[in-house]
Enzyme design. Structure first.
Site, PDB file in Angstrom:
ATOM      1  CB  CYS A  75      -0.985   0.036   1.158  1.00 26.69           C
ATOM      2  SG  CYS A  75      -2.257  -1.225   1.098  1.00 26.69           S
ATOM      3  CG  LEU A  83      -0.445  -5.480  -1.764  1.00 29.48           C
ATOM      4  CD1 LEU A  83      -0.477  -5.976  -3.216  1.00 29.48           C
ATOM      5  CD2 LEU A  83       0.957  -5.595  -1.203  1.00 29.48           C
ATOM      6  CG  ASN A 108       1.389   1.638   3.933  1.00 29.53           C
ATOM      7  OD1 ASN A 108       1.080   0.473   3.750  1.00 29.53           O
ATOM      8  ND2 ASN A 108       2.620   2.077   3.754  1.00 29.53           N
ATOM      9  CD  GLU A 139      -0.503  -7.109   9.806  1.00 29.82           C
ATOM     10  OE1 GLU A 139      -1.008  -8.109  10.348  1.00 29.82           O
ATOM     11  OE2 GLU A 139       0.472  -7.168   9.037  1.00 29.82           O
ATOM     12  CG  ASP A 196      -5.563  -3.092   9.732  1.00 28.30           C
ATOM     13  OD1 ASP A 196      -6.116  -2.892   8.629  1.00 28.30           O
ATOM     14  OD2 ASP A 196      -4.356  -3.390   9.825  1.00 28.30           O
TER      15      ASP A 196
END
Length: 146
Positions: free
Chosen positions: A2, A51, A75, A77, A100
């Protein structure tokens, strides 16, 4: 992987340009070949290249809060998002995705800027708060996602 891009004019009379934002996100297209999204309003422009990894069907960005007063590009996690999601559910929030990204939005609504102190992971995000007219930028403590 991303990628996010954007800008804010400090002059509230200046207008953001979708063409400029598109050019910015095109430069990082290799980071997110699965999709793109844009938010352009008044002096703010936020863009995202996607992505697809988590929540493939409903995790598109920019993502808006339910009342559409907050918009987020993200962007990274958030490793503990499932735990945070459960905590937010207990506080009365509802979710429409399993991403998330939505957890970040709900966490901001609940804890404001302190939400970032609850995140465990690697991230960079830009959140525009329409009501406050503020741009909240955050990245993980190590700067893995600058």
């Amino acid at each position: 992987m991303c990628g996010i891009a954007g800008y804010l004019h400090f002059d509230k009379e200046a207008k953001a340009s979708q063409a400029l934002l598109k050019a910015m996100t095109d430069c990082i297209a290799y980071r997110g070949p699965d999709g793109e999204g844009f938010y352009v309003r008044d002096q703010v422009a936020l863009g995202h290249r996607r992505l697809s990894i988590i929540d493939l069907s409903t995790g598109s960005q920019p993502m808006y809060s339910e009342d559409r007063k907050n918009v987020l590009v993200f962007n990274g996690e958030i490793y503990n998002y499932l735990e945070l999601r459960e905590e937010l559910l207990q506080l009365g929030h509802t979710f429409t995705t399993h991403s998330d990204t939505e957890v970040i939005l709900k966490a901001y609504e609940t804890w404001g800027y302190d939400c970032q102190n609850k995140f465990n992971g690697m991230w960079a995000f830009a959140l525009w708060d329409e009501q406050k007219q503020e741009l909240f930028l955050s990245r993980d403590r190590i700067g893995e996602k600058p």
